[in-house]
Design a protein around this motif. Structure first.
Motif, PDB file in Angstrom:
ATOM      1  N   LEU A   1      -3.258 -31.135 114.569  1.00 49.07           N
ATOM      2  CA  LEU A   1      -3.283 -29.654 115.581  1.00 49.07           C
ATOM      3  C   LEU A   1      -3.973 -28.735 115.329  1.00 49.07           C
ATOM      4  N   VAL A   2      -4.142 -28.625 113.875  1.00 47.16           N
ATOM      5  CA  VAL A   2      -5.079 -27.391 113.439  1.00 47.16           C
ATOM      6  C   VAL A   2      -6.233 -27.898 112.532  1.00 47.16           C
ATOM      7  N   ASP A   3      -7.301 -27.369 112.579  1.00 48.14           N
ATOM      8  CA  ASP A   3      -8.569 -27.464 111.770  1.00 48.14           C
ATOM      9  C   ASP A   3      -8.219 -27.266 110.184  1.00 48.14           C
ATOM     10  N   ASP A   4      -8.859 -27.589 109.369  1.00 51.25           N
ATOM     11  CA  ASP A   4      -8.637 -27.433 107.787  1.00 51.25           C
ATOM     12  C   ASP A   4      -8.667 -26.083 107.802  1.00 51.25           C
ATOM     13  N   LYS A   5      -9.963 -25.316 108.268  1.00 56.21           N
ATOM     14  CA  LYS A   5     -10.120 -24.251 108.191  1.00 56.21           C
ATOM     15  C   LYS A   5      -9.684 -23.102 109.191  1.00 56.21           C
ATOM     16  N   GLY A   6      -8.536 -23.556 110.201  1.00 60.34           N
ATOM     17  CA  GLY A   6      -7.872 -22.634 110.882  1.00 60.34           C
ATOM     18  C   GLY A   6      -8.587 -22.812 112.298  1.00 60.34           C
ATOM     19  N   PHE A   7      -8.067 -22.193 113.285  1.00 59.37           N
ATOM     20  CA  PHE A   7      -8.603 -22.271 114.645  1.00 59.37           C
ATOM     21  C   PHE A   7     -10.116 -21.860 114.786  1.00 59.37           C
ATOM     22  N   GLN A   8     -10.863 -22.841 115.155  1.00 60.97           N
ATOM     23  CA  GLN A   8     -12.507 -22.340 115.394  1.00 60.97           C
ATOM     24  C   GLN A   8     -12.875 -22.123 116.998  1.00 60.97           C
ATOM     25  N   PHE A   9     -12.345 -20.708 117.073  1.00 58.72           N
ATOM     26  CA  PHE A   9     -12.575 -19.904 118.488  1.00 58.72           C
ATOM     27  C   PHE A   9     -14.247 -19.873 118.622  1.00 58.72           C
TER      28      PHE A   9
END
Length: 290
Positions: free
Chosen positions: A58-66
């Motif tokens: 659901l989420v990237d390892d480094k958080g949301f990549q906007f």
């Protein structure tokens, strides 16, 4: 009395269980159908390496990549492509609605042999696959007339391919849902034929025209094949063509592709939500035997 009450209670319980079961089934089908869309949104906020490694996360390892949206907007020249899509789709749909409604009205309200022949031909050509005529079409317009790489040419082709189904739907709607009494009353009041059409008939066609609008807008907005054949210059690209920026020979930038897809789909979803109350009624009304 007691037996009757008990029977009614059992019947009511059974009906409730059936409704709950139907609701659960419809909900599960909806979720199953929406899984690809949810996956596109989720993966649009992840880096390429995480999309490939774990696409279900659901989420990237480094958080949301906007940043995917920012880069996609810039690199695909979203503003120019969006304008081209709005122009081509908007003008094409308006012309399809106008000419199809006018032609259908003429076919329904006149008893000319020519109208019957032309209506039959328009219905018949709907069964001809576009893939059969696309190469001769492009060859004629490109080699003979030399008018490719033009938004006007694409709009003209969209009008030709979109009027058949639209006329068929409008024909059925006018024949079954627009009473002659209203037109006769308007004629008695002194209205001309164009005034009768634009002031009486056209407003009554709002449900079917809304249905035709959303169906054609969906098709034209997402169309890739015909614009790819007609538009060769990058400054003329529509949104589906502009996404090719992120497709390389040996690898694809999946994060930017997903972000671009979300940005392309969003406007259509808004239009659909605004017109959804007319769609079912319009399809049913236009499907009545003509």
């Amino acid at each position: 009395m007691a037996k009757a009450g008990k029977s009614m209670q059992v019947g009511g319980t059974k009906k409730t269980v059936e409704q709950v079961a139907k609701t659960i089934f419809v909900t599960l089908m909806f979720l199953f159908y929406m899984i690809p869309f949810f996956m596109v949104i989720i993966n649009s906020l992840k880096r390429k390496v995480n999309i490939v490694k774990n696409p279900l996360a659901l989420v990237d390892d480094k958080g949301f990549q906007f940043v995917n949206y920012v880069k996609a907007f810039t690199e695909m020249d979203f503003g120019s492509a969006f304008f081209n899509s709005i122009l081509v789709s908007g003008v094409s749909v308006i012309l399809i609605l106008l000419f199809s409604s006018m032609a259908a009205y003429l076919f329904v309200r006149t008893d000319w042999l020519a109208c019957k022949i032309f209506f039959a031909l328009m219905v018949a050509y709907m069964v001809v696959p576009f893939q059969v005529i696309m190469i001769p079409l492009v060859s004629i317009y490109g080699n003979v007339f030399g008018i490719l790489n033009s938004r006007a040419t694409l709009i003209f082709m969209n009008l030709g391919f979109g009027t058949g189904m639209a006329i068929f739907m409008c024909h059925g709607f006018i024949k079954t849902n627009v009473p002659m009494a209203l037109e006769e009353a308007a004629k008695i009041d002194g209205c001309t034929r164009p005034q009768i059409f634009f002031k009486v008939v056209l407003p009554l066609m709002k449900p079917i025209l809304s249905t035709i609008l959303i169906l054609n807008l969906l098709g034209l907005w997402n169309d890739y094949l015909l614009p790819n054949l007609v538009l060769g210059k990058k400054n003329l690209y529509t949104l589906p063509l502009a996404i090719r920026t992120f497709y390389g020979t040996f690898s694809n930038d999946l994060g930017k592709i997903m972000a671009a897809l979300v940005m392309i789909v969003a406007p259509i979803i808004v239009v659909y939500i605004c017109l959804q109350k007319y769609i079912i009624g319009g399809v049913v009304a236009g499907a009545v035997k003509s």
